[in-house]
Design a protein around this motif. Structure first.
Motif, PDB file in Angstrom:
ATOM      1  N   GLU A   1      -5.664   8.658  -1.962  1.00 31.71           N
ATOM      2  CA  GLU A   1      -5.708   9.246  -3.305  1.00 31.71           C
ATOM      3  C   GLU A   1      -5.934  10.742  -3.266  1.00 31.71           C
ATOM      4  OE1 GLU A   1      -8.652   7.101  -5.469  1.00 31.71           O
ATOM      5  OE2 GLU A   1      -7.412   5.308  -5.602  1.00 31.71           O
TER       6      GLU A   1
ATOM      7  N   CYS B   1       0.824  -1.215   0.000  1.00 33.11           N
ATOM      8  CA  CYS B   1       0.000   0.000   0.000  1.00 33.11           C
ATOM      9  C   CYS B   1       0.857   1.263   0.000  1.00 33.11           C
ATOM     10  CB  CYS B   1      -0.944  -0.008   1.202  1.00 33.11           C
ATOM     11  SG  CYS B   1      -2.307  -1.187   1.007  1.00 33.11           S
TER      12      CYS B   1
ATOM     13  N   ARG C   1      -6.384  -0.686   2.612  1.00 34.72           N
ATOM     14  CA  ARG C   1      -6.921  -0.153   1.344  1.00 34.72           C
ATOM     15  C   ARG C   1      -7.551   1.219   1.575  1.00 34.72           C
ATOM     16  NH1 ARG C   1      -9.111  -5.673  -0.723  1.00 34.72           N
ATOM     17  NH2 ARG C   1      -8.032  -5.824  -2.700  1.00 34.72           N
TER      18      ARG C   1
ATOM     19  N   LEU D   1       4.458   1.338  -7.160  1.00 33.51           N
ATOM     20  CA  LEU D   1       3.655   0.340  -7.866  1.00 33.51           C
ATOM     21  C   LEU D   1       2.320   0.971  -8.242  1.00 33.51           C
ATOM     22  CD1 LEU D   1       4.181  -2.859  -5.648  1.00 33.51           C
ATOM     23  CD2 LEU D   1       5.181  -2.407  -7.896  1.00 33.51           C
ATOM     24  N   PRO D   2       1.745   0.585  -9.373  1.00 32.90           N
ATOM     25  CA  PRO D   2       0.426   1.116  -9.747  1.00 32.90           C
ATOM     26  C   PRO D   2      -0.640   0.697  -8.723  1.00 32.90           C
ATOM     27  CG  PRO D   2       1.447  -0.055 -11.592  1.00 32.90           C
ATOM     28  CD  PRO D   2       2.298  -0.318 -10.392  1.00 32.90           C
ATOM     29  N   SER D   3      -1.523   1.624  -8.386  1.00 37.97           N
ATOM     30  CA  SER D   3      -2.594   1.327  -7.427  1.00 37.97           C
ATOM     31  C   SER D   3      -3.455   0.158  -7.886  1.00 37.97           C
ATOM     32  CB  SER D   3      -3.482   2.559  -7.211  1.00 37.97           C
ATOM     33  OG  SER D   3      -2.754   3.574  -6.598  1.00 37.97           O
ATOM     34  N   GLU D   4      -3.701   0.073  -9.197  1.00 36.71           N
ATOM     35  CA  GLU D   4      -4.528  -1.011  -9.721  1.00 36.71           C
ATOM     36  C   GLU D   4      -3.870  -2.367  -9.463  1.00 36.71           C
ATOM     37  OE1 GLU D   4      -3.328   1.550 -11.643  1.00 36.71           O
ATOM     38  OE2 GLU D   4      -5.121   2.801 -11.551  1.00 36.71           O
TER      39      GLU D   4
ATOM     40  N   ALA E   1       2.045   1.846  -3.451  1.00 35.26           N
ATOM     41  CA  ALA E   1       1.008   2.465  -4.291  1.00 35.26           C
ATOM     42  C   ALA E   1       0.870   3.941  -3.966  1.00 35.26           C
ATOM     43  CB  ALA E   1      -0.327   1.748  -4.100  1.00 35.26           C
TER      44      ALA E   1
ATOM     45  N   TYR F   1      -4.705   3.879   2.436  1.00 30.25           N
ATOM     46  CA  TYR F   1      -3.700   4.237   1.429  1.00 30.25           C
ATOM     47  C   TYR F   1      -4.256   4.371   0.019  1.00 30.25           C
ATOM     48  CZ  TYR F   1      -0.070   3.396   4.870  1.00 30.25           C
ATOM     49  OH  TYR F   1       0.726   3.468   5.987  1.00 30.25           O
ATOM     50  N   LEU F   2      -5.261   3.578  -0.313  1.00 32.18           N
ATOM     51  CA  LEU F   2      -5.714   3.546  -1.706  1.00 32.18           C
ATOM     52  C   LEU F   2      -6.978   4.366  -1.936  1.00 32.18           C
ATOM     53  CD1 LEU F   2      -5.034  -0.228  -2.420  1.00 32.18           C
ATOM     54  CD2 LEU F   2      -3.526   1.744  -2.806  1.00 32.18           C
TER      55      LEU F   2
ATOM     56  N   VAL G   1      -1.737  -3.037  -7.002  1.00 32.69           N
ATOM     57  CA  VAL G   1      -1.776  -3.299  -5.564  1.00 32.69           C
ATOM     58  C   VAL G   1      -3.178  -3.747  -5.150  1.00 32.69           C
ATOM     59  CG1 VAL G   1      -1.536  -2.267  -3.269  1.00 32.69           C
ATOM     60  CG2 VAL G   1       0.182  -1.827  -5.039  1.00 32.69           C
ATOM     61  N   GLU G   2      -4.207  -3.119  -5.701  1.00 31.41           N
ATOM     62  CA  GLU G   2      -5.583  -3.562  -5.416  1.00 31.41           C
ATOM     63  C   GLU G   2      -5.756  -5.036  -5.795  1.00 31.41           C
ATOM     64  OE1 GLU G   2      -8.292  -2.469  -4.050  1.00 31.41           O
ATOM     65  OE2 GLU G   2      -8.119  -0.301  -3.949  1.00 31.41           O
TER      66      GLU G   2
END
Length: 190
Positions: free
Chosen positions: A188, A145, A180, A153-156, A148, A183-184, A158-159
């Motif tokens: 954002e 996380c 999530r 690393l791309p958030s997608e 991301a 951090y995600l 990591v999700e």
């Protein structure tokens, strides 16, 4: 490697981060390499016993053995310490040798991070107690996380990786959901 934060990791972190890289099944996340990201982002240190545990995982035909092979191929990017004769007493918390020596190493190096995947067990509490206060305790989902959040690393990816680990490794879904959110989702807009 100067200037990078020092991270001490245990065996499961290395194997878990390498697993999606070698997993060719359709449900495996693709498009990034969390194991390589760890090695690039941090000055990674391990006790020799951790690489010993990784070596023990090789030789099979399963995903774990393939991940262990990948970790060993990249072992030259990890600083390995022989701490066998330097630990006074084993930690009697139910931790294995690699975990106990990694905690000792993190304390000895005054590491910036200690990364473990013991978060699904009471061992996480014991690890926290055994670490010196100056060490920050992280888990693989927490590191993913933060990668991301910082664009490593791309958030997608990591999700997708977090969902993969919850489904395949039994990572605690509530813990992962909180990461999530922090951090995600909330991150954002930070």
């Amino acid at each position: 490697m100067s200037g990078q934060a020092v991270a001490v990791v245990d065996t499961n972190v290395l194997l878990n981060l390498a697993t999606p890289v070698v997993d060719r099944r359709a449900r495996a996340p693709s498009g990034a390499d969390p194991f390589k990201a760890l090695l690039a982002a941090y000055d990674v240190h391990v006790p020799a016993s951790v690489l010993g545990e990784v070596t023990e995982a090789t030789g099979g035909e399963d995903l774990l053995a393939t991940a262990a092979d990948l970790v060993l191929r990249a072992a030259h990017q990890v600083t390995t310490h022989d701490v066998d004769d330097r630990t006074d007493e084993p930690l009697e918390y139910g931790l294995d040798r690699g975990e106990a020596e990694a905690i000792w190493l993190a304390n000895e190096l005054e590491a910036d991070l200690f990364i473990t995947d013991e978060f699904n067990t009471t061992n996480y509490l014991f690890v926290s107690l055994a670490l010196d206060d100056r060490n920050s305790l992280f888990t693989s989902p927490h590191i993913l996380c933060t990668f991301a959040a910082h664009g490593v690393l791309p958030s997608e990816f990591v999700e997708a990786a977090l969902s993969y680990y919850v489904e395949t490794k039994g990572w605690d879904s509530q813990y992962v959901a909180q990461l999530r959110q922090r951090y995600l989702v909330d991150g954002e807009n930070a």
